[in-house]
Write an enzyme that holds these catalytic residues in place. Structure first.
Site: not given
Ligand code: AMP
Length: 395
Positions: A177, A382, A10, A238, A88
């Protein structure tokens, strides 16, 4: 045949997370993180099993140098038997509806998606190209954050904007996601002895970035993130949803530029903005316990808006087999789970406080009161899902 091993990568612009996954184990054989790559402070931290944790300075190392440093460690950890590399990739646009083997055409298509993810996709491409040099003889697989949501029906993925913006600029809801929502909804079905293809879930992935998802028969039918990962619920820094006129208001009232507003919404808002204290839920929970008003409010807004988002996602479900919490906050915050579910009495959802308290630190379990709809805590993984996709494409 003995168990196969996959290196999962990743890649960020100055960081690289890696995880060596073996199909026979739930835990990574080796995992770690290279940080501040390309600078004099570049460093590598890694974990081998649970016991060994190490750190090494790698001044000046870039992504390639880091991967070459890792080569012998990876070889040792998997006995020289590495079968593939899983990458990823944040944005797959409309092109990628599932994971795929990387070739020149795929690289070109990922590059074409850079305008939709200008920060992430270039870094993901850098990771792919570097790893292709270091492991030229292995198959490389791309796993996209957006791919799982390509099953959204058009009424869920379109904005109420002129058609041309969708046709010519790709302005639509993509969702993110996806790897996590896919992994935990499948795990939830397994845990409840339900067929993935005949089960309906609401999923709350709550970490530094957070999103909700409606999963029907193994497919995403709606999700809270949109064109970018800013839309939807409150996150660490965020804002999630705000009035779309906020840009204009701040420009007129304060003379702010686009960059000022984007910085505000992406980096200075959410839990951090509301609390004025931290983007980290642990810190906020502790402050709430000490009577910190703004931290208390930040948690309340987070939970209320999360509940509203879950209620909205329920429009995409023909029935509800369960609500699933995952991500750092979803897997650990007894308080957030309880406060969120308390806003959903019309769904008949209710938490068992004792069961809720037990599901922390990676524990999987059911936390609903007997006789009420299922609520599950399912740790996400993940990296494992990326490794599973990689192996599936090798078969
Ligand atoms: P992630 O991005 O999935 O790693 O999740 C990071 C978030 O999980 C941060 O806000 C952490 O504060 C939160 N988190 C991790 N452990 C706990 C905990 N024990 N209680 C509450 N929040 C936690």
């Amino acid at each position: 045949m003995s168990a196969r091993n996959v290196l999962v990568i990743n890649c960020g612009s100055s960081s690289l997370k890696f995880s060596l996954q073996c199909e026979a184990h739930s835990r990574a054989l080796l995992s770690g993180l290279g940080e501040r790559l390309g600078s004099a402070e570049a460093s590598l931290r890694w974990w081998r099993g649970e016991a060994i944790r190490q750190q090494r300075a790698l001044p000046g190392a870039d992504h390639g140098a880091l991967l070459r440093q890792l080569l012998p460690m990876v070889n040792e950890a998997c006995g020289g038997r590495l079968h593939g590399v899983g990458h990823r990739v944040v944005h797959g646009g409309e092109q990628f509806t599932q994971s795929c083997r990387i070739d020149a055409e795929v690289i070109t298509a990922i590059r074409a998606t850079v305008p939709l993810a200008p920060l992430h996709n270039p870094a993901n491409l850098l990771g792919i190209e570097t790893a292709l040099q270091v492991y030229p003889d292995l198959p490389h697989i791309a796993v996209f954050d957006t791919a799982f949501h390509q099953s959204l029906p058009e009424h869920a993925f379109r904005y109420a904007l002129p058609d041309q913006l969708y046709r010519e600029q790709g302005v639509r809801r993509y969702g993110f996601h996806g790897t996590s929502h896919r992994y935990v909804s499948r795990r939830a079905a397994q845990l409840c002895n339900l067929a993935v293809g005949d089960s309906c879930w609401l999923v709350a992935h709550l970490g530094n970035g957070s999103s909700t998802c409606a999963v029907v028969d193994g497919q995403s039918r709606d999700t809270s993130m949109g064109l970018t990962p800013l839309e939807g619920v409150v996150m660490g820094t965020r804002s999630g949803d705000v009035d779309p006129n906020l840009h204009g208001h701040l420009a007129r009232a304060l003379g702010w530029s686009l960059e000022d507003v984007e910085r505000l919404l992406n980096h200075q808002s959410g839990l951090l903005g509301l609390s004025g204290l931290s983007n980290d839920m642990r810190t906020l929970e502790q402050a709430r316990g000490e009577g910190h008003r703004a931290a208390t409010l930040a948690i309340e807004v987070f939970c209320y808006r999360l509940a509203k988002s879950l209620a909205a996602m329920s429009c995409a479900l023909p029935r509800l087999d369960g609500l699933v919490f995952t991500g750092g906050i979803g897997e650990n915050s007894v308080l957030v789970r309880a406060r969120t579910v308390a806003w959903l009495p019309l769904f008949g959802l209710a938490i068992d406080p004792q069961a809720n308290a037990l599901c922390v630190g990676g524990v999987t379990g059911a936390i609903h009161r007997p006789g009420t709809p299922r609520i599950l805590v399912v740790p996400t993984n993940e990296e494992k899902q990326i490794a599973l996709d990689t192996l599936a494409l090798l078969d």
